[in-house]
Design a protein around this motif. Structure first.
Motif, short mmCIF file in Angstrom:
data_model
loop_
_atom_site.label_atom_id
_atom_site.label_comp_id
_atom_site.label_asym_id
_atom_site.label_seq_id
_atom_site.Cartn_x
_atom_site.Cartn_y
_atom_site.Cartn_z
N ILE A 21 15.45 6.76 9.82
CA ILE A 21 15.99 8.01 10.28
C ILE A 21 15.32 9.28 9.71
O ILE A 21 15.05 10.25 10.34
N GLU A 22 15.07 8.92 8.26
CA GLU A 22 14.17 10.01 7.53
C GLU A 22 12.88 10.05 7.78
O GLU A 22 12.25 11.28 7.99
N ASN A 23 12.36 9.20 7.94
CA ASN A 23 10.87 9.18 8.53
C ASN A 23 10.76 9.94 9.96
O ASN A 23 9.60 10.53 9.93
N MET A 24 11.67 9.40 10.87
CA MET A 24 11.66 10.13 12.06
C MET A 24 11.96 11.77 12.10
O MET A 24 11.23 12.55 12.70
N ALA A 25 12.95 12.20 11.25
CA ALA A 25 13.17 13.49 10.99
C ALA A 25 12.16 14.27 10.25
O ALA A 25 11.67 15.36 10.62
N GLN A 26 11.24 13.41 9.52
CA GLN A 26 10.21 14.10 8.80
C GLN A 26 9.12 14.46 9.59
O GLN A 26 8.55 15.52 9.56
N GLU A 27 8.71 13.74 10.51
CA GLU A 27 7.85 13.54 11.54
C GLU A 27 8.08 14.83 12.48
O GLU A 27 7.24 15.71 12.74
N HIS A 28 9.17 15.02 12.77
CA HIS A 28 9.59 16.29 13.85
C HIS A 28 9.44 17.45 12.94
O HIS A 28 8.93 18.41 13.63
N SER A 29 10.11 17.44 11.64
CA SER A 29 9.99 18.72 10.96
C SER A 29 8.39 19.05 10.92
O SER A 29 8.00 20.55 10.65
N GLU A 30 7.52 18.30 10.49
CA GLU A 30 6.10 18.57 10.62
C GLU A 30 5.76 19.10 11.65
O GLU A 30 4.79 20.14 11.90
N TYR A 31 6.05 18.50 12.88
CA TYR A 31 5.56 18.89 14.16
C TYR A 31 6.05 20.50 14.29
O TYR A 31 5.45 21.37 14.59
N LEU A 32 7.40 20.74 13.86
CA LEU A 32 7.92 22.21 13.87
C LEU A 32 7.15 23.02 13.14
O LEU A 32 7.11 24.33 13.58
N ALA A 33 6.80 22.55 11.95
CA ALA A 33 6.04 23.63 10.98
C ALA A 33 4.53 23.75 11.61
O ALA A 33 3.90 24.89 11.29
N GLU A 34 4.14 22.87 12.52
CA GLU A 34 2.77 22.93 13.06
C GLU A 34 2.99 24.16 14.22
O GLU A 34 2.02 25.00 14.35
#
Length: 219
Positions: free
Chosen positions: A50-63
């Motif tokens: 779940i952390e990996n999934m959340a990290q991926e989404h946070s990186e998308y939001l930062a982009e």
């Protein structure tokens, strides 16, 4: 192609130090569980997937530089955004407290979904057992946090069973225990000092520690 992707990544992101990321995740979890205990529900545990999934989404939001839900209905989700001109503006406890502060607008006498309190209700949702959080910042020093929960919370018709009221007695019990320990230490110190004045003892501090531990064990 790989060089282009690497270039885009460097342009978009400030890499959050792994130690900082671990502390942010740990502080979010600890604050969540502190409040969950006060609301009579079990603690959450971290889940790496779940952390990996959340990290991926946070990186998308930062982009994209915008808050946007992932749309994954299999998990609950809380989002957070901050920006700073001087440093990375992240503190795990503050993030969690920001979500929890919505408790002031929640009506426990009329339980149900409200967009103004949905972060809070997910945070203490009784049915949620696991959490995973991700953090990403961009070159503009905007930081985005995603926390996902499994099972998801905020289901209509289930609020009365999953969003429980604050239980004051548990906090009072904790305060009483702390006060009792403080009183034990104070009383032991006074007693040891009295004995020293009467009989003399070069190992005053050691005696104090021994007596305090003895009293605590008996409690």
């Amino acid at each position: 192609m790989k060089h282009l992707l690497l270039f885009l990544y460097i342009c978009f992101y400030i890499q959050v130090n792994s130690l900082d990321l671990e502390k942010i995740r740990a502080d979010i979890l600890n604050n969540h569980n502190y409040h969950r205990k006060r609301h009579q529900v079990e603690s959450l545990v971290r889940n790496e997937d779940i952390e990996n999934m959340a990290q991926e989404h946070s990186e998308y939001l930062a982009e994209i530089r915008s808050l946007k839900n992932s749309g994954n209905n299999n998990y609950g989700e809380n989002l957070y955004y901050c920006i700073s001109d001087t440093e990375i503006c992240l503190n795990g406890e503050e993030i969690s407290e920001n979500w929890y502060s919505e408790v002031n607008d929640y009506d426990f006498n009329n339980p149900g979904y409200n967009s103004k309190t949905s972060h809070f209700t997910q945070l203490i949702w009784k049915g949620s057992k696991q959490i995973g959080c991700g953090v990403a910042c961009n070159k503009q020093k905007e930081c985005f946090v995603t926390c996902n929960y499994n099972p998801s919370g905020n289901y209509l018709g289930q609020f009365s069973n999953n969003v429980l009221p604050f239980k004051e007695s548990e906090i009072e019990d904790e305060n009483v225990e702390e006060k009792e320990e403080e009183n034990v230490e104070e009383n032991v110190e006074e007693k040891v000092e009295e004995n020293v004045e009467e009989n003399g003892d070069e190992n005053l501090e050691e005696k104090k520690d021994e007596k305090v531990e003895e009293k605590k064990i008996k409690m």
